[in-house]
Design a protein around this motif. Structure first.
Motif, short mmCIF file in Angstrom:
data_model
loop_
_atom_site.label_atom_id
_atom_site.label_comp_id
_atom_site.label_asym_id
_atom_site.label_seq_id
_atom_site.Cartn_x
_atom_site.Cartn_y
_atom_site.Cartn_z
N HIS A 1 59.60 81.80 28.08
CA HIS A 1 60.95 81.67 28.67
C HIS A 1 61.87 80.97 27.68
O HIS A 1 61.43 80.52 26.62
CB HIS A 1 60.89 80.91 30.00
CG HIS A 1 60.82 79.43 29.88
ND1 HIS A 1 61.79 78.59 30.37
CD2 HIS A 1 59.87 78.61 29.35
CE1 HIS A 1 61.46 77.33 30.16
NE2 HIS A 1 60.30 77.31 29.54
N ARG A 2 63.14 80.91 28.04
CA ARG A 2 64.12 80.14 27.29
C ARG A 2 64.50 78.93 28.13
O ARG A 2 65.04 79.05 29.23
CB ARG A 2 65.37 80.97 26.98
CG ARG A 2 66.34 80.27 26.03
CD ARG A 2 67.74 80.86 26.03
NE ARG A 2 67.78 82.27 26.29
CZ ARG A 2 67.76 83.24 25.36
NH1 ARG A 2 67.65 82.92 24.09
NH2 ARG A 2 67.81 84.51 25.70
N ALA B 1 66.72 77.40 22.30
CA ALA B 1 67.32 78.63 21.81
C ALA B 1 67.38 78.64 20.28
O ALA B 1 67.15 79.67 19.64
CB ALA B 1 68.73 78.79 22.39
N ASP C 1 64.40 83.89 31.65
CA ASP C 1 65.51 82.98 31.36
C ASP C 1 66.09 82.52 32.69
O ASP C 1 66.98 83.16 33.26
CB ASP C 1 66.57 83.69 30.52
CG ASP C 1 67.59 82.73 29.92
OD1 ASP C 1 67.59 81.55 30.31
OD2 ASP C 1 68.39 83.16 29.07
N ASP D 1 66.94 79.04 33.45
CA ASP D 1 67.46 77.67 33.34
C ASP D 1 66.40 76.61 33.64
O ASP D 1 66.72 75.52 34.13
CB ASP D 1 68.67 77.46 34.27
CG ASP D 1 69.90 78.20 33.78
OD1 ASP D 1 69.99 78.47 32.56
OD2 ASP D 1 70.76 78.53 34.61
#
Length: 346
Positions: A287-288, A295, A308, A310
């Motif tokens: 994931h980011r 990132a 993604d 949060d």
């Protein structure tokens, strides 16, 4: 270190070409599975087989350690939370436990450098030292300590693969570990402290400005070049970062996919990449993270995150969420019918 690195080779180009050719024959429009197609091709390269076996079973390993830079008030949480969370992991009460149960992933918890004693917990005990030194004042680790922590991760990856695990996931726990992550990411990407330092557990603007200043000062103090991953670990730590770097290297040495979690794993992957560039061919970005440094790290690593949302919890939650996407990608390549199998002519 040399023995570890000698075991790592590039992904299998022949298997990857075979996977691409197989995708062209499957009952779907070319490219219609998007990122999943590339992902399955990469797994074929990792394992050296086409179609690759479904990467099951899977295990997420949560490496835990404390940080001396906590003394600089970079986190509002007391350091004792690290040990308390290890007890929570061991009892099955953390978010990563819930996600792992849902997705059929086993959980291992490793004390590689928690400041307080957790000897009573049923976890892997591999403490190198009780927390790092303050990176803003001196080296966080000695060379021997950094090497020992790397060995913890590499040897555990070896052991897990020997036990039959076919996918390794990264997890982490350590109050103030986003500060060390920011310093590592800045070192290997050339980004500024402002670009890579985030709110961690939710600090306010004033605390973020202070934390960024601590990272900026530490980078100036140590001035480690990006070609020196061992020196970077000595300068900034953390023990969990070093263990994760070893774990990632160990996965690559065993030609086993490793799903990276968030910013701590991203920082560790940059360290591993500096030791051996081919290691990234075995990494999947789960994931980011909402942490800005993640990132930056992913761009440097050349990895596209699968999720993604949060997230900024850590623990391995993002990696565990992404795991079913990886298995779906591999199953599509392995189990879908070809046009010929289905009797469909062009």
């Amino acid at each position: 270190m040399e023995e570890y690195l000698e075991r790592i080779g590039p992904a299998d180009a022949v298997a990857m070409r075979a996977a691409e050719e197989r995708h062209a024959r499957l009952t779907k429009p070319a490219g219609s599975l998007g990122v999943l197609e590339e992902l399955s091709v990469r797994v074929a390269g990792m394992t050296g087989s086409c179609p690759p076996p479904v990467p099951q079973p899977a295990v997420v390993t949560v490496f835990a350690a404390d940080h001396g830079v906590h003394a600089q008030n970079v986190s509002p949480w007391p350091q004792e939370v690290t040990a308390a969370m290890l007890a929570n992991f061991a009892a099955g009460g953390a978010a990563v436990n819930a996600f792992a149960t849902n997705n059929g992933v086993d959980v291992r918890v490793v004390d590689v450098g928690v400041a307080t004693s957790v000897d009573q917990l049923d976890i892997v005990h591999a403490k190198v030292r009780p927390g790092t030194r303050d990176l803003s004042q001196t080296d966080a680790l000695t060379e021997d300590e950094a090497k020992a922590a790397i060995a913890v991760g590499f040897d555990l990856a070896d052991k897990l693969v020997q036990e039959g695990y076919r996918c390794l996931l990264t997890g982490d726990m350590g109050i103030a570990n986003t500060t060390a992550s920011a310093a590592l990411i800045a070192t290997f990407t050339g980004a500024t402290a402002d670009a890579v330092t985030g709110r961690g557990t939710g600090i306010d603007d004033a605390a973020l400005a202070h934390k960024t200043g601590v990272v900026r000062s530490a980078l100036a103090l140590h001035a480690v070049p990006p070609t020196e991953p061992l020196k970077a670990l000595q300068a900034y730590g953390g023990l969990e970062h070093a263990a994760l770097a070893g774990y990632i290297l160990g996965a690559a040495a065993n030609r086993t996919p490793v799903i990276l979690d968030g910013v701590i794993a991203g920082a560790a992957a940059l360290v591993a990449q500096a030791f051996h560039p081919a290691v990234i061919e075995y990494c999947v970005a789960g994931h980011r993270s909402a942490e800005p440094g993640h990132a930056v790290a992913l761009k440097q690593l050349g990895l596209q995150p699968l999720v993604d949302l949060d997230l900024r919890l850590g623990e391995g939650t993002g990696a565990v969420l992404a795991y079913p996407i990886l298995t779906c990608a591999v199953r599509a390549l392995a189990e879908m019918a070809t046009f010929e199998d289905a009797g469909i002519t062009s």
